[in-house]
Motif scaffolding. Structure first.
Motif, PDB file in Angstrom:
ATOM      1  N   THR A   1       0.788  -1.232   0.000  1.00 26.76           N
ATOM      2  CA  THR A   1       0.000   0.000   0.000  1.00 26.76           C
ATOM      3  C   THR A   1       0.823   1.286   0.000  1.00 26.76           C
ATOM      4  O   THR A   1       0.813   2.037  -0.969  1.00 26.76           O
ATOM      5  CB  THR A   1      -0.969   0.017   1.205  1.00 26.76           C
ATOM      6  N   MET A   2       1.542   1.569   1.081  1.00 35.29           N
ATOM      7  CA  MET A   2       2.142   2.886   1.248  1.00 35.29           C
ATOM      8  C   MET A   2       3.519   2.973   0.589  1.00 35.29           C
ATOM      9  O   MET A   2       4.213   1.971   0.429  1.00 35.29           O
ATOM     10  CB  MET A   2       2.254   3.222   2.732  1.00 35.29           C
ATOM     11  N   PRO A   3       3.931   4.198   0.181  1.00 33.95           N
ATOM     12  CA  PRO A   3       5.260   4.391  -0.419  1.00 33.95           C
ATOM     13  C   PRO A   3       6.371   4.219   0.622  1.00 33.95           C
ATOM     14  O   PRO A   3       6.089   4.101   1.821  1.00 33.95           O
ATOM     15  CB  PRO A   3       5.186   5.831  -0.941  1.00 33.95           C
ATOM     16  N   PRO A   4       7.625   4.221   0.199  1.00 34.09           N
ATOM     17  CA  PRO A   4       8.719   4.003   1.145  1.00 34.09           C
ATOM     18  C   PRO A   4       8.846   5.076   2.220  1.00 34.09           C
ATOM     19  O   PRO A   4       9.257   4.782   3.342  1.00 34.09           O
ATOM     20  CB  PRO A   4       9.961   3.980   0.254  1.00 34.09           C
ATOM     21  N   VAL A   5       8.519   6.331   1.896  1.00 27.68           N
ATOM     22  CA  VAL A   5       8.621   7.397   2.894  1.00 27.68           C
ATOM     23  C   VAL A   5       7.643   8.509   2.535  1.00 27.68           C
ATOM     24  O   VAL A   5       7.453   8.827   1.359  1.00 27.68           O
ATOM     25  CB  VAL A   5      10.079   7.931   2.986  1.00 27.68           C
ATOM     26  N   TRP A   6       6.991   9.070   3.508  1.00 26.31           N
ATOM     27  CA  TRP A   6       6.127  10.232   3.327  1.00 26.31           C
ATOM     28  C   TRP A   6       6.092  11.006   4.643  1.00 26.31           C
ATOM     29  O   TRP A   6       6.226  10.429   5.724  1.00 26.31           O
ATOM     30  CB  TRP A   6       4.728   9.843   2.858  1.00 26.31           C
ATOM     31  N   VAL A   7       5.941  12.325   4.552  1.00 25.41           N
ATOM     32  CA  VAL A   7       6.036  13.194   5.718  1.00 25.41           C
ATOM     33  C   VAL A   7       4.699  13.860   5.989  1.00 25.41           C
ATOM     34  O   VAL A   7       4.045  14.392   5.080  1.00 25.41           O
ATOM     35  CB  VAL A   7       7.122  14.277   5.531  1.00 25.41           C
ATOM     36  N   ALA A   8       4.298  13.863   7.238  1.00 26.04           N
ATOM     37  CA  ALA A   8       3.064  14.529   7.642  1.00 26.04           C
ATOM     38  C   ALA A   8       3.194  16.037   7.470  1.00 26.04           C
ATOM     39  O   ALA A   8       4.248  16.621   7.722  1.00 26.04           O
ATOM     40  CB  ALA A   8       2.753  14.192   9.092  1.00 26.04           C
ATOM     41  N   LYS A   9       2.092  16.654   7.067  1.00 24.73           N
ATOM     42  CA  LYS A   9       2.110  18.103   6.855  1.00 24.73           C
ATOM     43  C   LYS A   9       1.976  18.881   8.155  1.00 24.73           C
ATOM     44  O   LYS A   9       2.355  20.051   8.221  1.00 24.73           O
ATOM     45  CB  LYS A   9       0.983  18.496   5.897  1.00 24.73           C
ATOM     46  N   THR A  10       1.412  18.238   9.190  1.00 23.61           N
ATOM     47  CA  THR A  10       1.230  18.883  10.492  1.00 23.61           C
ATOM     48  C   THR A  10       1.534  17.868  11.584  1.00 23.61           C
ATOM     49  O   THR A  10       1.510  16.646  11.337  1.00 23.61           O
ATOM     50  CB  THR A  10      -0.218  19.368  10.675  1.00 23.61           C
ATOM     51  N   PRO A  11       1.805  18.321  12.816  1.00 22.97           N
ATOM     52  CA  PRO A  11       1.987  17.364  13.922  1.00 22.97           C
ATOM     53  C   PRO A  11       0.774  16.460  14.110  1.00 22.97           C
ATOM     54  O   PRO A  11       0.925  15.267  14.406  1.00 22.97           O
ATOM     55  CB  PRO A  11       2.219  18.270  15.137  1.00 22.97           C
ATOM     56  N   ASP A  12      -0.440  17.010  13.946  1.00 28.63           N
ATOM     57  CA  ASP A  12      -1.635  16.179  14.093  1.00 28.63           C
ATOM     58  C   ASP A  12      -1.653  15.051  13.063  1.00 28.63           C
ATOM     59  O   ASP A  12      -1.965  13.895  13.381  1.00 28.63           O
ATOM     60  CB  ASP A  12      -2.898  17.028  13.941  1.00 28.63           C
ATOM     61  N   ALA A  13      -1.310  15.376  11.816  1.00 35.68           N
ATOM     62  CA  ALA A  13      -1.256  14.345  10.781  1.00 35.68           C
ATOM     63  C   ALA A  13      -0.149  13.339  11.084  1.00 35.68           C
ATOM     64  O   ALA A  13      -0.271  12.152  10.746  1.00 35.68           O
ATOM     65  CB  ALA A  13      -1.029  14.979   9.407  1.00 35.68           C
TER      66      ALA A  13
ATOM     67  N   TYR B   1       9.766  18.819  -2.055  1.00 36.69           N
ATOM     68  CA  TYR B   1       8.823  17.722  -1.825  1.00 36.69           C
ATOM     69  C   TYR B   1       7.604  17.902  -2.717  1.00 36.69           C
ATOM     70  O   TYR B   1       7.339  18.997  -3.237  1.00 36.69           O
ATOM     71  CB  TYR B   1       8.400  17.644  -0.361  1.00 36.69           C
ATOM     72  N   LEU B   2       6.855  16.803  -2.888  1.00 33.62           N
ATOM     73  CA  LEU B   2       5.589  16.823  -3.616  1.00 33.62           C
ATOM     74  C   LEU B   2       4.459  16.761  -2.601  1.00 33.62           C
ATOM     75  O   LEU B   2       4.422  15.858  -1.760  1.00 33.62           O
ATOM     76  CB  LEU B   2       5.502  15.620  -4.559  1.00 33.62           C
ATOM     77  N   SER B   3       3.541  17.687  -2.666  1.00 31.84           N
ATOM     78  CA  SER B   3       2.419  17.735  -1.728  1.00 31.84           C
ATOM     79  C   SER B   3       1.292  16.835  -2.234  1.00 31.84           C
ATOM     80  O   SER B   3       0.796  17.013  -3.346  1.00 31.84           O
ATOM     81  CB  SER B   3       1.910  19.169  -1.582  1.00 31.84           C
ATOM     82  N   THR B   4       0.891  15.841  -1.410  1.00 32.55           N
ATOM     83  CA  THR B   4      -0.164  14.895  -1.782  1.00 32.55           C
ATOM     84  C   THR B   4      -1.159  14.775  -0.628  1.00 32.55           C
ATOM     85  O   THR B   4      -0.882  15.239   0.476  1.00 32.55           O
ATOM     86  CB  THR B   4       0.417  13.501  -2.097  1.00 32.55           C
ATOM     87  N   PRO B   5      -2.297  14.137  -0.855  1.00 30.74           N
ATOM     88  CA  PRO B   5      -3.269  14.000   0.234  1.00 30.74           C
ATOM     89  C   PRO B   5      -2.761  13.211   1.440  1.00 30.74           C
ATOM     90  O   PRO B   5      -3.240  13.415   2.564  1.00 30.74           O
ATOM     91  CB  PRO B   5      -4.431  13.251  -0.442  1.00 30.74           C
ATOM     92  N   ILE B   6      -1.799  12.306   1.248  1.00 30.72           N
ATOM     93  CA  ILE B   6      -1.314  11.519   2.394  1.00 30.72           C
ATOM     94  C   ILE B   6      -0.131  12.182   3.081  1.00 30.72           C
ATOM     95  O   ILE B   6       0.293  11.745   4.167  1.00 30.72           O
ATOM     96  CB  ILE B   6      -0.917  10.091   1.977  1.00 30.72           C
ATOM     97  N   GLY B   7       0.445  13.244   2.463  1.00 29.14           N
ATOM     98  CA  GLY B   7       1.601  13.923   3.032  1.00 29.14           C
ATOM     99  C   GLY B   7       2.571  14.316   1.945  1.00 29.14           C
ATOM    100  O   GLY B   7       2.253  14.258   0.744  1.00 29.14           O
ATOM    101  N   ASN B   8       3.772  14.726   2.333  1.00 29.20           N
ATOM    102  CA  ASN B   8       4.773  15.207   1.387  1.00 29.20           C
ATOM    103  C   ASN B   8       5.709  14.068   0.976  1.00 29.20           C
ATOM    104  O   ASN B   8       6.247  13.358   1.829  1.00 29.20           O
ATOM    105  CB  ASN B   8       5.579  16.341   2.011  1.00 29.20           C
ATOM    106  N   LEU B   9       5.901  13.905  -0.345  1.00 26.35           N
ATOM    107  CA  LEU B   9       6.746  12.852  -0.896  1.00 26.35           C
ATOM    108  C   LEU B   9       8.050  13.438  -1.421  1.00 26.35           C
ATOM    109  O   LEU B   9       8.104  14.609  -1.821  1.00 26.35           O
ATOM    110  CB  LEU B   9       6.036  12.131  -2.044  1.00 26.35           C
ATOM    111  N   PRO B  10       9.130  12.638  -1.467  1.00 28.72           N
ATOM    112  CA  PRO B  10      10.395  13.130  -2.014  1.00 28.72           C
ATOM    113  C   PRO B  10      10.303  13.412  -3.504  1.00 28.72           C
ATOM    114  O   PRO B  10       9.522  12.777  -4.228  1.00 28.72           O
ATOM    115  CB  PRO B  10      11.377  11.984  -1.756  1.00 28.72           C
ATOM    116  N   CYS B  11      11.131  14.347  -3.975  1.00 32.49           N
ATOM    117  CA  CYS B  11      11.287  14.576  -5.407  1.00 32.49           C
ATOM    118  C   CYS B  11      12.332  13.604  -5.955  1.00 32.49           C
ATOM    119  O   CYS B  11      13.285  13.234  -5.257  1.00 32.49           O
ATOM    120  CB  CYS B  11      11.737  16.013  -5.681  1.00 32.49           C
ATOM    121  N   TYR B  12      12.155  13.210  -7.202  1.00 31.69           N
ATOM    122  CA  TYR B  12      13.046  12.208  -7.795  1.00 31.69           C
ATOM    123  C   TYR B  12      14.511  12.643  -7.775  1.00 31.69           C
ATOM    124  O   TYR B  12      15.408  11.871  -7.399  1.00 31.69           O
ATOM    125  CB  TYR B  12      12.622  11.883  -9.222  1.00 31.69           C
TER     126      TYR B  12
END
Length: 647
Positions: free
Chosen positions: A437-449, A553-564
């Motif tokens: 399901t989930m990618p190798p790494v993603w970052v929350a946009k807020t502490p709550d997330a 980073y790339l902003s997505t609904p699940i959080g921020n993803l790395p750029c290639y």
């Protein structure tokens, strides 16, 4: 009702000293005389009165005392010497190769809030069980009494704890994993105003006794009891038993100021010679030790206790100073520093449940070494091709086979581990065994997330728990060790990471990690990993740069993803490896149907919990809504270039 006091009937330090005079020889009496704190003396005396050992050994942590414990472990047969000096093997019962969660209870009144994921028993019933099984259980045995600190002496988040056991193997393990604080124990108890008590007897160590094995945890009196079991997760009560009490302390005494987590602590080097510290949660058996070692320096591979310091930073200590690590899959390619300790002389190691060959050398699954023809392992005599009663091949080692050692043996162990002020921790990761399901790494946009990422860990079950199979939720990888209501624990997480005392330079980066994604999940026909174990070095390096605002980073609904481009550069710098764009696209594409199903799993499960913070449901609903909109607009699979074009 305090079962230990009720059954031991020792009420005062004078009564305790009278019992010591009757039960201890002159050498041990002289040792215990150095302990003055009345509550500590009464607790030890009640344990002796309950278990009625024939002898009592006071372990001061001296080299002489530690050597005596090693010899007792060998003489009793709890450990056997191996070919390499300082190496021993311990075998648990074949049917007790993990935590006996089905026989583990909290002692609780009806009105006490206890995690919905745990079992409970009334104090009067638990007291009867303890009396029935522990009264006189140490007759003809020696009780070993140890005085430990769970963390560096003087640290605000360290816990004083007693370990009272008839198992020399457990005492030997405690000496490798914890700080013997005999000389400082009184002072630490006086300063902190509490201590933990742990009482264990391995009983007769027979398979027929295991159904009657129990682990009890008394949160009110911070005391654990265990009997008729040998696996360290059930008997080394300083570890996960006391971790539960530390979680309680963080949730109910220091909410919003302190956390006690099932996390590794590792340091990641960045540009300019800096080191950024990361703490990460993962269920047992899901790569915590490997990830800890993936940093440039490490402090711990299992537990972390953290607090907000006066300078506005989050500080972290490891309550342990050793490793009780799973060895399956450990090999020279993925774990060179650990293998150096395991295969070269000069270090003390306790092995458990691996195969021992005719030359008294240990072997385990995944070590990338030749497999011996015969040996002895967790189920007895073994030979190549041996099967069980279901005609299934018996592996050379159990999936939960372990090595126990002091962390100082590892070249990348940081001196900061001994710092009572802890290390400034900027990055917090949450991961499980997620194949599809989930990618190798993603970052929350807020502490709550970020808190929600931790709350939503999903993992394939591992061999660390007896009788548990399939895919399950593993909130914060800490769920088995959360004594109180899950809603209270979640509230403590939200309050901690949103605490206004955390200053801007130290704001946490909270991220998901997943390096168990497979080719099959991305259109292939193989269950091989989509990448390699060593790739985690790159994911950590990217998070380190992210914490210092040095990557995009790339902003997505699940959080921020790395750029290639950032990842390709880091793959080249960190592990000297090419990183094709096609692999990036497979790893970081969002498979919306799978992620939505994952969110719905969490919504359904948490709906049944009481008193949960409403912001959990708001964040999950917002993510689901955004993903459904994208699915409608773009399709089931959203490639990274879609988000690149939005920036």
């Amino acid at each position: 009702m305090d079962p230990l006091h009720t059954l031991g009937k020792i009420n005062s330090p004078d009564q305790a000293r009278n019992l010591f005079a009757a039960k201890l020889d002159s050498i041990q009496s002289a040792k215990i005389a150095k302990i003055k704190h009345p509550d500590v003396l009464v607790r030890i005396a009640n344990a002796i009165a309950l278990c009625r050992p024939s002898n009592v050994f006071i372990n001061t942590g001296s080299e002489e005392d530690k050597d005596i414990i090693r010899k007792i472990a060998i003489e009793k047969g709890e450990e056997r010497a191996l070919a390499m000096a300082g190496h021993t093997i311990h075998f648990d019962l074949a049917s007790e190769q993990g935590r006996i969660v089905d026989r583990t209870y909290y002692i609780a009144e009806p009105e006490d809030l206890v995690s919905s994921l745990a079992k409970r028993m009334l104090p009067e019933n638990a007291t009867k069980e303890i009396e029935t099984h522990m009264s006189g259980i140490m007759e003809n045995l020696t009780m070993i009494v140890g005085f430990y600190m769970r963390g560096p002496v003087g640290s605000p988040a360290a816990n004083p704890a007693l370990e009272l056991t008839s198992s020399a193997y457990i005492s030997h393990s405690a000496e490798l994993l914890y700080r013997n604080a005999f000389d400082d124990f009184d002072h630490e108890v006086e300063q902190k105003g509490y201590f933990f008590t742990n009482i264990h007897s391995e009983g007769l160590n027979r398979t027929e006794d295991l159904p009657h094995a129990r682990v009890f945890m008394d949160r009110k009196y911070q005391t654990t009891y265990a009997w008729k079991c040998t696996y360290a997760g059930n008997t080394l009560l300083l570890k996960k038993g006391n971790h539960r009490f530390a979680v309680d302390k963080a949730v109910y005494r220091d909410r919003g100021r302190e956390l006690s987590e099932h996390m590794f602590i590792t340091g990641i080097n960045g540009p300019g010679g800096r080191t950024t510290w990361c703490a990460g949660a993962a269920p047992s058996g899901c790569g915590k030790t490997t990830t800890a070692m993936a940093g440039n320096v490490f402090i711990g591979d299992d537990l972390a206790q953290m607090w907000i310091a006066r300078d506005g930073s989050i500080r972290t200590i490891n309550p342990e100073n050793g490793i009780f690590g799973i060895v399956e899959g450990v090999n020279i390619n993925g774990d060179p520093l650990l293998m150096k300790v395991l295969r070269q002389p000069g270090c003390e190691v306790i092995w458990s449940n691996v195969l021992v060959d005719k030359d008294f050398k240990p072997h385990w699954v995944g070590n990338m070494e030749p497999v011996p023809e015969t040996g002895i392992n967790f189920q007895g005599e073994w030979h190549q091709g041996k099967t069980n009663d279901k005609a299934e091949p018996i592996p050379i080692s159990h999936p939960n086979s372990r090595c126990t050692m002091a962390s100082e043996n590892l070249e990348n162990y940081s001196p900061e581990a001994a710092n009572p002020d802890g290390v400034v921790t900027r990055i917090f990761t949450y991961s499980g065994r997620d194949a599809d399901t989930m990618p190798p790494v993603w970052v929350a946009k807020t502490p709550d997330a970020g808190v929600v990422i931790g709350a939503c860990i999903v993992s394939a079950t591992t061999a660390t728990e007896v009788g548990v199979t399939g895919i399950k939720r593993a909130p914060w990888a800490n769920a088995p060790f959360i004594p109180g209501a899950l809603g209270d624990y979640m509230d403590a997480q939200f309050k901690f990471f949103n605490n206004p005392d955390i200053k801007e330079p130290f704001k946490p980066v909270m991220a998901g990690l997943n390096y168990f994604l497979t080719h099959r999940a991305r259109g292939g026909n193989s269950d091989k990993l989509l990448g390699e174990k060593q790739d985690v070095k790159v994911w950590l390096a990217w998070l380190e740069r992210y914490a210092h605002n040095e990557v995009g980073y790339l902003s997505t609904p699940i959080g921020n993803l790395p750029c290639y481009n950032d990842l390709a550069e880091l793959f080249d710098q960190i592990i000297d490896k090419a990183y094709p764009r096609s692999l990036y696209d497979m790893q970081f594409a969002l498979y919306t149907v799978k992620i939505i199903q994952r969110i719905e799993l969490q919504q359904k499960a948490y709906k049944n919990e009481e008193h949960l913070p409403e912001k959990l449901f708001k964040i999950l609903a917002a993510q689901k809504s955004a993903l459904m909109d994208l699915k409608e607009k773009v399709g089931d699979v959203i490639m990274p270039d879609y988000f690149e074009n939005l920036t």
